[in-house]
Design a protein around this motif. Structure first.
Motif, mmCIF file in Angstrom:
data_model
loop_
_atom_site.group_PDB
_atom_site.id
_atom_site.type_symbol
_atom_site.label_atom_id
_atom_site.label_comp_id
_atom_site.label_asym_id
_atom_site.label_seq_id
_atom_site.Cartn_x
_atom_site.Cartn_y
_atom_site.Cartn_z
ATOM 1 N N VAL A 118 0.928 -1.147 -0.101
ATOM 2 C CA VAL A 118 0.021 -0.005 -0.025
ATOM 3 C C VAL A 118 0.847 1.108 -0.084
ATOM 4 O O VAL A 118 2.018 1.201 0.581
ATOM 5 N N VAL A 119 0.373 2.265 -0.665
ATOM 6 C CA VAL A 119 1.165 3.546 -0.699
ATOM 7 C C VAL A 119 0.342 4.759 -0.159
ATOM 8 O O VAL A 119 -0.830 4.584 -0.796
ATOM 9 N N ILE A 120 0.751 5.283 0.940
ATOM 10 C CA ILE A 120 0.025 6.603 1.345
ATOM 11 C C ILE A 120 1.312 7.538 0.994
ATOM 12 O O ILE A 120 2.200 7.562 1.229
ATOM 13 N N ALA A 121 0.871 8.765 0.388
ATOM 14 C CA ALA A 121 1.729 9.889 0.105
ATOM 15 C C ALA A 121 1.081 11.199 0.530
ATOM 16 O O ALA A 121 -0.070 11.374 0.533
ATOM 17 N N SER A 122 1.976 12.018 0.651
ATOM 18 C CA SER A 122 1.584 13.721 1.154
ATOM 19 C C SER A 122 1.540 14.400 -0.106
ATOM 20 O O SER A 122 1.937 13.854 -1.147
ATOM 21 N N THR A 123 0.889 15.424 0.086
ATOM 22 C CA THR A 123 0.398 16.154 -1.072
ATOM 23 C C THR A 123 1.437 16.821 -1.871
ATOM 24 O O THR A 123 1.350 17.247 -3.135
ATOM 25 N N ASP A 124 2.733 16.710 -1.264
ATOM 26 C CA ASP A 124 4.017 17.447 -1.983
ATOM 27 C C ASP A 124 4.659 16.487 -2.591
ATOM 28 O O ASP A 124 5.715 16.519 -3.269
ATOM 29 N N ALA A 125 4.251 15.098 -2.563
ATOM 30 C CA ALA A 125 5.043 14.144 -3.204
ATOM 31 C C ALA A 125 4.901 13.788 -4.584
ATOM 32 O O ALA A 125 3.883 14.069 -5.410
ATOM 33 N N THR A 126 6.072 13.565 -5.318
ATOM 34 C CA THR A 126 6.351 13.364 -6.412
ATOM 35 C C THR A 126 6.943 11.994 -6.802
ATOM 36 O O THR A 126 7.993 11.700 -5.989
ATOM 37 N N PHE A 127 6.697 11.406 -7.985
ATOM 38 C CA PHE A 127 7.340 10.367 -8.361
ATOM 39 C C PHE A 127 8.104 10.166 -9.762
ATOM 40 O O PHE A 127 7.444 10.719 -10.633
ATOM 41 N N GLY A 128 9.121 9.530 -9.903
ATOM 42 C CA GLY A 128 9.575 9.608 -11.153
ATOM 43 C C GLY A 128 10.797 8.761 -11.391
ATOM 44 O O GLY A 128 11.713 8.286 -10.539
ATOM 45 N N LEU A 129 11.325 8.268 -12.577
ATOM 46 C CA LEU A 129 12.447 7.605 -12.802
ATOM 47 C C LEU A 129 13.506 8.486 -13.844
ATOM 48 O O LEU A 129 13.161 8.448 -14.911
#
Length: 249
Positions: A118-129
Motif C-alpha cells: 500500500v502507498v500513502i503519500a503527502s500532497t507534496d510527493a512526486t514520483f519519477g524515474l
C-alpha cells in the motif's frame, strides 16, 4: 542516520530511511534495508511494516557519487545487487508493507514503493524515474505497478515526474494527505491491519504474491542487465559525470 527500525506495542514495525541530504542510498544502505525488512517479517510480533523516510524526500535513488568514485565496475554492481535485495525484501516481506512517501520519490525509491503493498503519500510527493538521464535502466518493472503501461512508457522515456494526486487517480496511491498528517495516516492504516489475525494476514500476503501476474524479481534483474551494458559502453559514466557537473554548477 542510515536505516533504523522501531516497534510499537500494536504490532507495527516502522523502518526509516535517513541518508542526508536527499536520501541517496549507498550500496550498503540498500543491503541494510533488505536486512531490516527481512528481520521485521521474521519477527512474529510484527503484523505490518511502515516504510518511511526522514529529510527532504522519501528517496533520491542510488548514491551516484559513490558509483562515480569507483575506478572499476564494483560500485555499480554493488548498487544494483543492493537495490535488487531491497526491492525484493519489500515484496517478499512476510507481512504487508505500507510505504509513506513525502517529497521526491525517484529511481530506487520507485523500486521500493512499487513493490509495497500500500502507498500513502503527502500532497507534496512526486514520483519519477530519471534513469535514462543518468545512463542507467531499471524500475520500469515497479513503475508499471503504479501507473498504466503507456503512461509508464511516457514517464520512463521523458524522465518526467508524476504527482501523488495523479497516482491516486490511477490507483497507484491509496491515500493522499497533508504532509503533517502522513505518519499518522500510515500508522492508522497499519493499525487497522495489525488488529487482524496475523496468521491470516501473513497467508494473505503469500497468496497475493503467489497469484501476481508479474515476476518482479526476474523482470527487474532483466532490466539491470542493460544497466551493466550501458556501464561497459561508457554511456553511464558520461551521464553520471554530466549530472554531477551540472549539480556542481
Amino acid at each position: 542516520m542510515g536505516i533504523s527500525s522501531s516497534h510499537t506495542e500494536d504490532g507495527i514495525t516502522v523502518i526509516t530511511l535517513d541518508f542526508p541530504p536527499v536520501n541517496a542510498v549507498p550500496s550498503k544502505g540498500w543491503f541494510a534495508l533488505a536486512d531490516a525488512l527481512r528481520d521485521a517479517g521474521d519477527d512474529p510480533g510484527t503484523h505490518v511494516v511502515v516504510l518511511r523516510a526522514e529529510g527532504r524526500g522519501f528517496c533520491a535513488g542510488v548514491d551516484i557519487k559513490e558509483i562515480q568514485r569507483s575506478e572499476d565496475h564494483q560500485a555499480i554492481l554493488a548498487a544494483n545487487r543492493g537495490c535488487a535485495a531491497a526491492f525484493g525484501a519489500v515484496y517478499d516481506c512476510a507481512v504487508p508493507v505500507i510505504a509513506a512517501v513525502h517529497g521526491f520519490c525517484l529511481g530506487g525509491g520507485i523500486g521500493l514503493v512499487g513493490n509495497a503493498d500500500v502507498v500513502i503519500a503527502s500532497t507534496d510527493a512526486t514520483f519519477g524515474l530519471p534513469e535514462v538521464d543518468r545512463g542507467a535502466l531499471g524500475a520500469a518493472t515497479h513503475l508499471s505497478r503504479l501507473v498504466p503501461q503507456h503512461l509508464m512508457r511516457a514517464l520512463y522515456y521523458t524522465a518526467r515526474t508524476i504527482t501523488a494526486a495523479d497516482l491516486h487517480h490511477h490507483g497507484g496511491v491509496y491515500q493522499v494527505v497533508p504532509r503533517a498528517d502522513l505518519d499518522g495516516a500510515a500508522h492508522a492504516l497499519a493499525g487497522e491491519i495489525a488488529k487482524k489475525d496475523t496468521r491470516v494476514i501473513r497467508r494473505a500476503k503469500e497468496a497475493i504474491n503467489g497469484i501476481d501476474a508479474q515476476p518482479v524479481r526476474h523482470n527487474y534483474r532483466f532490466e539491470q542487465g542493460f544497466t551493466y551494458e550501458l556501464d561497459l559502453t561508457g554511456a553511464a559514466d558520461d551521464a553520471r559525470r554530466a549530472f554531477l557537473d551540472g549539480k556542481a554548477r
